[in-house]
Design a protein around this motif. Sequence first.
Motif, PDB file in Angstrom:
ATOM      1  N   VAL A 179      10.916   6.247 -19.365  1.00 29.36           N
ATOM      2  CA  VAL A 179      10.804   6.369 -17.914  1.00 29.36           C
ATOM      3  C   VAL A 179      10.041   5.169 -17.363  1.00 29.36           C
ATOM      4  CG1 VAL A 179       9.819   7.750 -16.048  1.00 29.36           C
ATOM      5  CG2 VAL A 179      10.868   8.876 -18.012  1.00 29.36           C
ATOM      6  N   GLY A 180      10.427   4.726 -16.190  1.00 30.85           N
ATOM      7  CA  GLY A 180       9.726   3.613 -15.551  1.00 30.85           C
ATOM      8  C   GLY A 180      10.053   3.545 -14.081  1.00 30.85           C
ATOM      9  N   ALA A 181      10.048   2.351 -13.539  1.00 32.65           N
ATOM     10  CA  ALA A 181      10.343   2.138 -12.118  1.00 32.65           C
ATOM     11  C   ALA A 181      11.057   0.806 -11.966  1.00 32.65           C
ATOM     12  CB  ALA A 181       9.062   2.154 -11.286  1.00 32.65           C
ATOM     13  N   PRO A 182      12.013   0.730 -11.037  1.00 33.13           N
ATOM     14  CA  PRO A 182      12.721  -0.534 -10.827  1.00 33.13           C
ATOM     15  C   PRO A 182      11.826  -1.545 -10.108  1.00 33.13           C
ATOM     16  CG  PRO A 182      13.387   1.065  -9.182  1.00 33.13           C
ATOM     17  CD  PRO A 182      12.478   1.789 -10.127  1.00 33.13           C
ATOM     18  N   PRO A 183      12.240  -2.792 -10.053  1.00 35.70           N
ATOM     19  CA  PRO A 183      11.464  -3.785  -9.300  1.00 35.70           C
ATOM     20  C   PRO A 183      11.320  -3.363  -7.841  1.00 35.70           C
ATOM     21  CG  PRO A 183      13.167  -4.838 -10.630  1.00 35.70           C
ATOM     22  CD  PRO A 183      13.435  -3.369 -10.686  1.00 35.70           C
ATOM     23  N   ASP A 184      10.161  -3.633  -7.275  1.00 35.02           N
ATOM     24  CA  ASP A 184       9.947  -3.344  -5.862  1.00 35.02           C
ATOM     25  C   ASP A 184       8.995  -4.380  -5.283  1.00 35.02           C
ATOM     26  OD1 ASP A 184       7.364  -2.625  -6.723  1.00 35.02           O
ATOM     27  OD2 ASP A 184       7.828  -0.486  -6.726  1.00 35.02           O
ATOM     28  N   ALA A 185       8.562  -4.145  -4.055  1.00 36.08           N
ATOM     29  CA  ALA A 185       7.713  -5.116  -3.377  1.00 36.08           C
ATOM     30  C   ALA A 185       6.361  -5.283  -4.049  1.00 36.08           C
ATOM     31  CB  ALA A 185       7.512  -4.689  -1.915  1.00 36.08           C
TER      32      ALA A 185
END
Length: 713
Positions: free
Chosen positions: A406-412
Amino acid sequence: MTLARLAARHGVATEYSPSAGVTVVVPETAVVAVLGALGVDATTPEAVAAALDAAERAERERLLPPTLVVRAGEGPARPPAGLPPGTRLRVTTEEGETLTGEAGSDWGRLPLGVHTVEAQAPDGRSATAALVVSPARVPGPDRRTYGLLVQLYSLLSTRSWGMGDLGDLRELAAWAGRTHGAGFVQVNPLHAGVPGAPSDPSPYRPSSRRFPDPVHLRIEAIPEYAYVREGGGAGSGPREELDRILADAAELREQVLAKGVLIDRDAVWELKRRALELVVGGVELGPGRRADYHAFLAERGRALEDHATYQALAERHGPHWRSWPEKLRAPRSAEAVVRSDAELAARVDFHCRLAWLTDRQLAEAAEAAREAGMAVGIVHDLAVGVHPEGSDAWAQQDALAAGMSVGAPPDAFNARGQDWGLPPWRPDALAASGYAPYRGLLREILRHAGALRIDHVMGLFRLWWVPEGQEPTEGTYVRYDAEAMLAVLALEAHRAGALVIGEDLGTVEPGVREELASRGVFGTSVLWFERDWAGGGRPVPADAWRAECLATATTHDLPSTAARLSGEHVVLRHRLGLLDGDLERERAADAADTAEWLGLFERLGLLPEGPGTPGAPGVPGSPGAEEAEIKAVHRFLLATPARMVGVWLPDTVGDRRPQNLPGTWDQYPNWRLPIAGPDGQPLTLERIAASPRAHALLRELHARTAPPGARLV
């Protein structure tokens, strides 16, 4: 297009939108890898075509989905549409009662619970599914309240063994409830950590979310402890050994509180383990205690046996179960090995005893909160997932996606995305089991909870899966059946009489917050983030905040309020090389942000102390000014309609250090700092309770949330 259709059937995204008007195409390799983790071969065009054909054929032929959901109170329950005419249905409730009927007829008002529905079509086809009947909403608070937020390990008393424990939690709840009218205490996840040293100090990457960690035990509060101290049948050797352990524990506590040594969870556990070997292994339980223990074993069942078995095997073979002998890598084959090994069987019982003892001290803390008049009680925290080599990953291999994280996509905020190193639930496996692993997890953690905080609550809708060995940018979203996930959550929260608070900070897809609110799940609102970005970025007025939320000034992943107001958090990030821009420019932007909030507080009359002589409350930079500004922050939170207001306990004494600094590993002592005053000197629970600064802040919160006629200290 065929791959996209196949992916859509399994809830796997082939593109996503990180912001309005922006669409990012997911790499095909990520889609193929994620489908593979779901048991779908998409490695060649031929395999994709075959898998799509099989999925479409199964959809056409199936009578029932694996799990059905019905919301109670929304009229009579009806069978799913599309069943062939004449299909016979039978529902068997949790209590064993049966209801029968045909497709198109009403089932009547079904009781809450997870039931079984069987369908028999005229053409000979049959199917069985789980039927979740849930309340429409989770419980809500009876009245507006405020409470304290604390990382329990950081709260040391003069009786702690080098880190805060469940005895300290009990004392904190009793003091905060009785003296200051607090309605809750929210703690970090108390999940079991991965055994072995050095351990990961983060409470958000546990070995098991189902069972708490015995490192939190207050050893002296275990009834059998007294018999060792008195030499009750164990001889003088155990008593002398326990005296040595107590002396070592006192030294460990002194090092943290007086010598600036970081909290060392491993050192604490080594001392407690030695003591528990004496207390658990050397003293027989009395008849009443033994009956209680056996009842606990029966209630917890196989889940506890699996967890204790993992703990015992980890002692012998190390915590990384994928490197164990092959016959031990699956729980059922390992079970046979344990039965034939008397030493292993004894260790399994030892770890079951520890789970029981920890459960009972959690119950005592919850009871202390209730007796102190807390409207909510102890708020427990549920981490997003578990360590891939831990207890739950070993015991629930069929329910977790192998080779995924689990993770998170690129963002600001993070151009590279994030990989949290936690294997995700398989949505297909959850549905096929009637969400049994998820239900069991919620039931365990809600046992002694007045409320449950769910970290990254957006994960009930979708999670960003990252294939093993790939960068977070090479992942994709996988969707879950949010209706079923929320139904199970509402059902278990209803049964426990507990509130639910979702941590919904950061990127949230449209409609998620609204759906959570419709089910009674509170959100989380942090003051510094509450700006109207669509309208110029101004602070959101107090009356425009949502009511169904926990409103706070900060969290464990953010700067303390004192650090935010002084700008010290910017300097810290610069020192650690975490700033993207120039220090002075960042400090100026941060100061402008803070000044805008303080200006709003003054205009609203929330900072009445005003300017004064040096050292007076209103002089910028003085201790008095900082205390006044922290009060103003919380006065503003109280001016919002938020039904729950949380106070970061370190803020009550002016602590300037964050407990966790995202983006760091060994550059900063994450999860290892005791609560301290403005000078960085650790403060015990006793000193916090006696602090005039803490008393003044909490008295205001009590006065503004207390019911009419309540006594104020």
